[in-house]
Scaffold this motif. Structure first.
Motif, PDB file in Angstrom:
ATOM      1  N   ILE A  16       0.846  -1.204   0.000  1.00  0.00           N
ATOM      2  CA  ILE A  16       0.000   0.000   0.000  1.00  0.00           C
ATOM      3  C   ILE A  16       0.874   1.243   0.000  1.00  0.00           C
ATOM      4  CG2 ILE A  16      -1.629   1.349   1.388  1.00  0.00           C
ATOM      5  CD1 ILE A  16      -2.854  -1.418   2.222  1.00  0.00           C
ATOM      6  N   ALA A  17       1.915   1.248   0.804  1.00  0.00           N
ATOM      7  CA  ALA A  17       2.822   2.398   0.855  1.00  0.00           C
ATOM      8  C   ALA A  17       3.485   2.633  -0.500  1.00  0.00           C
ATOM      9  CB  ALA A  17       3.874   2.188   1.943  1.00  0.00           C
ATOM     10  N   LEU A  18       3.896   1.561  -1.152  1.00  0.00           N
ATOM     11  CA  LEU A  18       4.546   1.699  -2.461  1.00  0.00           C
ATOM     12  C   LEU A  18       3.572   2.203  -3.525  1.00  0.00           C
ATOM     13  CD1 LEU A  18       6.764  -1.517  -2.413  1.00  0.00           C
ATOM     14  CD2 LEU A  18       7.546   0.861  -2.285  1.00  0.00           C
ATOM     15  N   PHE A  19       2.360   1.671  -3.537  1.00  0.00           N
ATOM     16  CA  PHE A  19       1.368   2.149  -4.504  1.00  0.00           C
ATOM     17  C   PHE A  19       0.968   3.593  -4.229  1.00  0.00           C
ATOM     18  CE2 PHE A  19       0.448  -2.391  -5.619  1.00  0.00           C
ATOM     19  CZ  PHE A  19       0.673  -2.253  -6.976  1.00  0.00           C
ATOM     20  N   THR A  20       0.905   3.968  -2.964  1.00  0.00           N
ATOM     21  CA  THR A  20       0.603   5.353  -2.606  1.00  0.00           C
ATOM     22  C   THR A  20       1.705   6.276  -3.117  1.00  0.00           C
ATOM     23  OG1 THR A  20      -0.612   4.636  -0.651  1.00  0.00           O
ATOM     24  CG2 THR A  20       0.136   6.928  -0.690  1.00  0.00           C
ATOM     25  N   LYS A  21       2.933   5.857  -2.933  1.00  0.00           N
ATOM     26  CA  LYS A  21       4.074   6.644  -3.416  1.00  0.00           C
ATOM     27  C   LYS A  21       4.032   6.765  -4.941  1.00  0.00           C
ATOM     28  CE  LYS A  21       9.102   6.854  -3.061  1.00  0.00           C
ATOM     29  NZ  LYS A  21      10.315   6.219  -2.481  1.00  0.00           N
ATOM     30  N   LEU A  22       3.755   5.670  -5.614  1.00  0.00           N
ATOM     31  CA  LEU A  22       3.646   5.680  -7.077  1.00  0.00           C
ATOM     32  C   LEU A  22       2.544   6.627  -7.530  1.00  0.00           C
ATOM     33  CD1 LEU A  22       4.527   4.476  -9.817  1.00  0.00           C
ATOM     34  CD2 LEU A  22       2.825   2.669  -9.427  1.00  0.00           C
ATOM     35  N   TYR A  23       1.394   6.554  -6.870  1.00  0.00           N
ATOM     36  CA  TYR A  23       0.267   7.415  -7.213  1.00  0.00           C
ATOM     37  C   TYR A  23       0.636   8.886  -7.065  1.00  0.00           C
ATOM     38  CZ  TYR A  23      -4.280   9.679  -6.871  1.00  0.00           C
ATOM     39  OH  TYR A  23      -5.344  10.515  -7.055  1.00  0.00           O
ATOM     40  N   LYS A  24       1.309   9.230  -5.985  1.00  0.00           N
ATOM     41  CA  LYS A  24       1.668  10.621  -5.717  1.00  0.00           C
ATOM     42  C   LYS A  24       2.656  11.162  -6.741  1.00  0.00           C
ATOM     43  CE  LYS A  24       0.659  10.692  -0.806  1.00  0.00           C
ATOM     44  NZ  LYS A  24       1.206  10.757   0.557  1.00  0.00           N
TER      45      LYS A  24
END
Length: 122
Positions: free
Chosen positions: A111-119
């Motif tokens: 989740i943290a990695l996908f959140t970072k990617l999204y941002k």
């Protein structure tokens, strides 16, 4: 691959475009087709095709304004709300099974990695 799997799950009930329209109307309430088209960033012809299909299936209805007869709003029917809930439940069960083998820590990291990617895409 997951998108194809999910589409197969509810494909006999709704197309992915139909699901998105039902979900949007469920979250934002009744609205004109032109407003829906703009909010979803899709063409007016796409909205017309999808809403014609949803109306035919009785998942959505068109409501004419009593103030201005030229204005028509799109709204979910009870049948539309039920099928939307069923399809979203199918999707939830699919993801629960898919990620069942992941530990809590692995899920949090993903989740943290996908959140970072999204941002980074904003």
């Amino acid at each position: 691959m997951m998108k194809q799997d999910i589409t197969k799950l509810y494909g006999k009930y709704l197309s992915s475009g139909e699901l998105l329209v039902l979900k949007y109307l469920s979250e934002h309430g009744a609205m004109k087709a032109s407003d829906l088209s703009k909010k979803m960033n899709v063409s007016a012809s796409h909205i017309t095709n999808v809403t014609d299909s949803l109306t035919e299936k009785e998942y959505m209805t068109r409501i004419r304004s009593s103030v201005d007869r030229r204005v028509v709003e799109l709204a979910l029917t009870d049948k539309g709300k039920r099928i939307l809930d069923e399809c979203l439940e199918m999707k939830l069960v699919y993801f629960q099974k898919k990620f069942d083998s992941f530990s809590e820590q692995e899920l949090e990291q993903m989740i943290a990695l996908f959140t970072k990617l999204y941002k980074t895409q904003q």
